[in-house]
Design an enzyme around this catalytic site. Structure first.
Site, short mmCIF file in Angstrom:
data_model
loop_
_atom_site.label_atom_id
_atom_site.label_comp_id
_atom_site.label_asym_id
_atom_site.label_seq_id
_atom_site.Cartn_x
_atom_site.Cartn_y
_atom_site.Cartn_z
N ASN B 397 0.82 -1.20 0.00
CA ASN B 397 0.00 0.00 0.00
C ASN B 397 0.86 1.26 0.00
OD1 ASN B 397 -1.85 2.01 0.31
ND2 ASN B 397 -2.74 1.26 2.19
N ASP B 398 1.50 1.56 1.13
CA ASP B 398 2.28 2.79 1.24
C ASP B 398 3.33 2.92 0.13
OD1 ASP B 398 0.87 3.51 3.45
OD2 ASP B 398 2.30 2.65 4.86
N VAL B 399 3.90 1.79 -0.29
CA VAL B 399 4.98 1.85 -1.27
C VAL B 399 4.47 2.18 -2.67
CG1 VAL B 399 6.44 0.26 0.02
CG2 VAL B 399 4.94 -0.62 -1.76
N THR B 400 3.13 2.31 -2.83
CA THR B 400 2.58 2.68 -4.13
C THR B 400 1.91 4.05 -4.06
OG1 THR B 400 0.40 1.76 -3.68
CG2 THR B 400 2.03 0.27 -4.59
N ALA B 439 1.60 3.57 7.59
CA ALA B 439 1.81 4.99 7.84
C ALA B 439 0.51 5.68 8.20
CB ALA B 439 2.43 5.64 6.60
#
Lengths: 93, 471
Positions: B397-400, B439
């Site tokens: 999630n956060d990494v996209t 996050a």
């Protein structure tokens, strides 16, 4: 060995480590951690000296426990690294 | 300093060779093709170091020693065979704790029986340099042990991954660290037991205190950092023993862990200090989340996903920790195979902090028989999303999150992310719309016109897609 020789080895080894580790492919970072784990158990050398020496029974037993712990790591670390590395395969063509 | 020890040049040479073998072991990891040979070098080096030690010392208790090696070795070997690849982070944390504890025990044994280590002068006093080395060895070892135990409990789910924040923890931590360093300095002038054992106790304590405030998403950094510590502990003991194999290894492992921590921090755009200070993801952040209420999004089915991917020229799969939790890697590879059979190019994109330890996703994909030349790192594949028909995000999630590139108020601003939103279609596998990443930030990708949300358990969803593709 005198302190300066030992320190020289240490400092140079840090540089070797720096360059060698940067050349490790990110895909193998997990095996890298497993194998560094295994080799840092070279501390078993100290444990063997402690457990081999006559003189202090308490030091001997501490040494023996340390030998067992380090052995868990050595055998476990190398075996799990081997297991992981065996899984990395290229495309079959 | 260690003139007391009679040095046989062949013994010193043997330890040096062992050290060189360890360097070659790491060097082998520069490519999967040479990695196994490297591992053999590592094993040989270890065997050489152990045998050299055994044959060059007066052994008063060989059966006990062999027994200890057999028991420990058997436990280690069986664990290594049985452990699931998804549990690697826990295993590595557990192994770190053992190295730390072994270092503590060796330092304690050296303190109790310094004659065996040739670190005493004629008057029976331990050398000043050796006292510092021992003090540092036991302190780093103890921190590694207790820190790794906490990391293990968090990774293994025995303890909540949420950061535990003690009031005034920075003051407590800094005070404890200062006390440890002060006592090690004092140890040089006074080698009485209370100094030594107080250093030990305080170091165990600080290890716990340092790791409990660090949240789950920061675990890759923590595991790497503890990896580094275990190396420095070995190096410190190597100084005490004047043993080149231990010093070389300690330096290698220490730098390795430090570099991995650096890579992980950089991949999250966080400073090392802020990770150590802890608390990431503890309080819901104000930004991004505010816009979360009721934005329109599209839901897709497994059949839709199968159709879209079947029509595509290229599909990039973006796995994250959620894939590991759902154990979806095997189903995912099956999906990839079916797509390839239909003429679709399939690639995998891995963000450096996907998963709970460096390289975790790569191992899981390798376990599922995904060829490693289909798996790419962020910087190698990021430019390809724009020419890709489908980005298939599973458990990441956060990494996209594009907010990392555009929204300066976002807590993840500046973090390098995978540009999935540039693909023609984004398929986003997610358990539900409710949960946000670690996050605590909402992801704009969910609400884009070209995004289709596939809401289900990752493994079930992929299996259904496989079924639809089979028709």
């Amino acid at each position: 060995m005198d302190f300066i020789s030992i320190l020289s080895i240490f400092v140079l080894a840090c540089f070797v480590g720096y360059y060698v580790v940067w050349s490790v492919t990110p895909a193998l970072h997990t095996p890298l951690m497993a194998v560094t784990n295994a080799i840092s158990s070279v501390i078993i050398v100290g444990a063997l000296i402690a457990s081999a020496a006559a003189g202090s029974p308490s030091a001997k037993w501490l040494g023996l426990i340390a030998v067992a712990l380090a052995s868990v790591n050595i055998f476990g670390g190398f075996a799990v690294t081997e297991r992981m590395l065996a899984m990395y395969k290229k495309k079959e063509r | 300093m260690h003139e007391a020890a009679p040095i046989n040049p062949f013994v010193a040479l043997a330890y040096l060779i062992a050290g060189v073998c360890f360097i070659l072991a790491l060097r082998g990891l520069s490519s999967p093709a040479s990695s196994r040979r490297g591992n053999r070098f590592g094993m040989f080096g270890m065997a050489l170091a152990v045998v050299t030690t055994l044959v060059t010392h007066e052994i008063a208790s060989l059966p006990e020693i062999l027994g200890a090696i057999a028991v420990g070795g058997a436990i280690g070997f069986v664990t290594a065979r049985k452990i699931a690849m998804t549990d690697m982070p826990q295993l590595v944390a557990a192994f770190h704790s053992l190295v730390g504890l072994a270092a503590v025990l060796v330092a304690a044994a050296a303190y109790l029986n310094p004659e065996a280590f040739h670190i005493v002068d004629a008057a029976g006093e331990i050398f000043a340099v050796s006292r510092i080395e021992m003090g540092l060895g036991i302190a780093i070892g103890a921190i590694t042990f207790s820190g790794s135990v906490i990391a293990f409990l968090k990774l293994n789910g025995n303890m909540s991954g949420a950061p535990i924040m003690l009031p005034g923890r920075h003051v407590i931590n800094l005070g404890t660290l200062a006390a440890i360093l002060g006592l090690i300095a004092y140890f040089v002038t006074d080698q009485s037991p209370w100094v030594f054992w107080t250093v030990t106790a305080l170091s165990f304590l600080i290890g716990f205190l340092l790791i409990i405030p660090i949240g789950g998403a920061d675990m890759p950094v923590v595991v790497s950092m503890l990896n580094s510590y275990s190396g420095w502990a070995a190096a410190a003991m190597g100084f005490t023993l004047g043993n080149s194999a231990m010093i070389i290894t300690g330096a290698l492992v220490g730098s390795s862990g430090a570099i991995l921590s650096y890579i992980m921090c950089k991949a999250m755009n966080r400073s090392f200090i802020s990770v150590i200070a802890g608390g990431f993801g503890a309080a819901p952040e104000a930004s991004g989340g505010a816009a979360k209420v009721d934005r329109p999004w599209k839901r897709g089915s497994a059949e839709d996903a199968a159709f879209l991917m079947g029509q595509a020229e290229q599909v990039i799969i973006v796995p994250g920790y959620g894939m590991a939790v759902a154990q979806a890697q095997h189903a995912l590879r099956e999906m990839g195979d079916l797509l390839k059979a239909q003429g679709v190019r399939v690639k995998y994109a891995i963000h450096p902090v996907a998963g709970r330890m460096p390289g975790h996703m790569n191992v899981l994909l390798a376990e599922a028989n995904v060829p490693y030349d289909e798996v790419f790192e962020l910087e190698d594949i990021n430019s390809e999303f724009a020419q890709t028909d489908v980005a298939f995000v599973i458990g990441a999630n956060d990494v996209t999150n594009p907010a990392a590139k555009t929204d300066k108020t976002s807590p993840i601003y500046g973090m390098p992310v995978l540009d999935v939103e540039k693909a023609k279609t984004v398929l986003f596998v997610k358990r539900s719309m409710g949960g946000v990443g670690y996050a605590g930030v909402d992801n704009d990708v969910f609400y884009m016109d070209n995004t289709m949300m596939l809401l289900a358990d990752a493994k079930k969803m992929v299996e259904e897609i496989v079924k639809s593709l089979g028709h």
